[in-house]
Design a protein around this motif. Structure first.
Motif, PDB file in Angstrom:
ATOM      1  N   ILE A  66      13.514   8.958   9.283  1.00  0.00           N
ATOM      2  CA  ILE A  66      12.304   9.401   9.270  1.00  0.00           C
ATOM      3  C   ILE A  66      11.937   9.812   7.549  1.00  0.00           C
ATOM      4  CG2 ILE A  66      10.808  11.560   9.964  1.00  0.00           C
ATOM      5  CD1 ILE A  66      12.243  11.527  12.679  1.00  0.00           C
ATOM      6  N   GLU A  69      11.340   6.602   5.761  1.00  0.00           N
ATOM      7  CA  GLU A  69      10.269   6.009   6.219  1.00  0.00           C
ATOM      8  C   GLU A  69       8.695   6.475   5.586  1.00  0.00           C
ATOM      9  OE1 GLU A  69       9.390   3.115   8.021  1.00  0.00           O
ATOM     10  OE2 GLU A  69      11.465   2.665   8.742  1.00  0.00           O
ATOM     11  N   SER A 133      13.302   3.482  13.226  1.00  0.00           N
ATOM     12  CA  SER A 133      12.808   2.105  12.614  1.00  0.00           C
ATOM     13  C   SER A 133      11.730   1.734  13.643  1.00  0.00           C
ATOM     14  CB  SER A 133      13.910   1.302  12.007  1.00  0.00           C
ATOM     15  OG  SER A 133      14.320   2.059  10.984  1.00  0.00           O
ATOM     16  N   SER A 136       8.636   3.696  14.403  1.00  0.00           N
ATOM     17  CA  SER A 136       7.871   3.563  12.938  1.00  0.00           C
ATOM     18  C   SER A 136       7.020   2.333  13.133  1.00  0.00           C
ATOM     19  CB  SER A 136       8.785   3.670  11.750  1.00  0.00           C
ATOM     20  OG  SER A 136       7.985   3.422  10.815  1.00  0.00           O
ATOM     21  N   TYR A 139       4.463   2.304  15.661  1.00  0.00           N
ATOM     22  CA  TYR A 139       3.287   3.086  15.130  1.00  0.00           C
ATOM     23  C   TYR A 139       2.510   2.475  14.019  1.00  0.00           C
ATOM     24  CZ  TYR A 139       1.034   7.153  12.786  1.00  0.00           C
ATOM     25  OH  TYR A 139       0.110   7.869  12.224  1.00  0.00           O
ATOM     26  N   TYR A 140       2.784   1.998  13.179  1.00  0.00           N
ATOM     27  CA  TYR A 140       2.207   1.502  11.954  1.00  0.00           C
ATOM     28  C   TYR A 140       1.490  -0.022  12.388  1.00  0.00           C
ATOM     29  CZ  TYR A 140       3.937   4.940   8.650  1.00  0.00           C
ATOM     30  OH  TYR A 140       3.900   6.130   8.185  1.00  0.00           O
TER      31      TYR A 140
END
Length: 151
Positions: A66, A69, A133, A136, A139-140
């Motif tokens: 986290i 990232e 990961s 992430s 999410y992005y």
């Protein structure tokens, strides 16, 4: 608690030293070292509270991922630029060494025990990295897709 503080400071200094050896420049080395300290702090606190290796290492590697990232997005560099240095204190190098040592000493039961422990640690680190990961990236992807829809 004093021992944990000394261990965290040691992990920061050791990781900074690795960064110097591997020619990591500027603030990236400092950020990576700080992340290593965070990871070791999480691992140490959970271990002290009686959590298993699996839980402690998974939580530490998830926290480090986290951290990596977020930092990589802010500084616009690849995540691995921070992730690899941050993982240095968590890597079970001692476990690998002792597994081989016990094999050479013909103490197979100890070698198997240490090998399994090392495998669990390695797997839990990988699970922590993979989980964070993956979430992430999802999410992005969603954020980027919504931004395109709003245009």
């Amino acid at each position: 608690m004093r021992v944990i503080i000394i261990q965290v400071i040691s992990s920061i200094v050791a990781t900074y030293g690795f960064g110097i050896i591997f020619n990591v420049r500027g603030m990236k080395n400092l950020y990576g070292s700080f992340g290593a300290g965070i990871g070791w702090l999480i691992y140490s606190l959970l271990s002290e509270k009686g959590f298993t290796y699996f839980i402690a290492y998974t939580a530490a590697s998830s926290t480090i991922t986290i951290y990596s990232e977020i930092l990589s997005r802010r500084l616009k560099v690849p995540t691995v630029s921070f992730l690899y240095p941050c993982m240095i204190p968590l890597v079970p190098g001692g476990g690998i060494y002792y597994t081989m040592y016990y094999i050479v000493q013909d103490s197979i039961s100890k070698a198997v025990e240490k090998g399994i422990e090392t495998f669990i640690i390695s797997g839990s680190i990988a699970i922590g990295i993979l989980t964070v990961s993956t979430f992430s990236q999802i999410y992005y992807y969603i954020v980027k897709k919504k931004a395109k829809e709003n245009l």
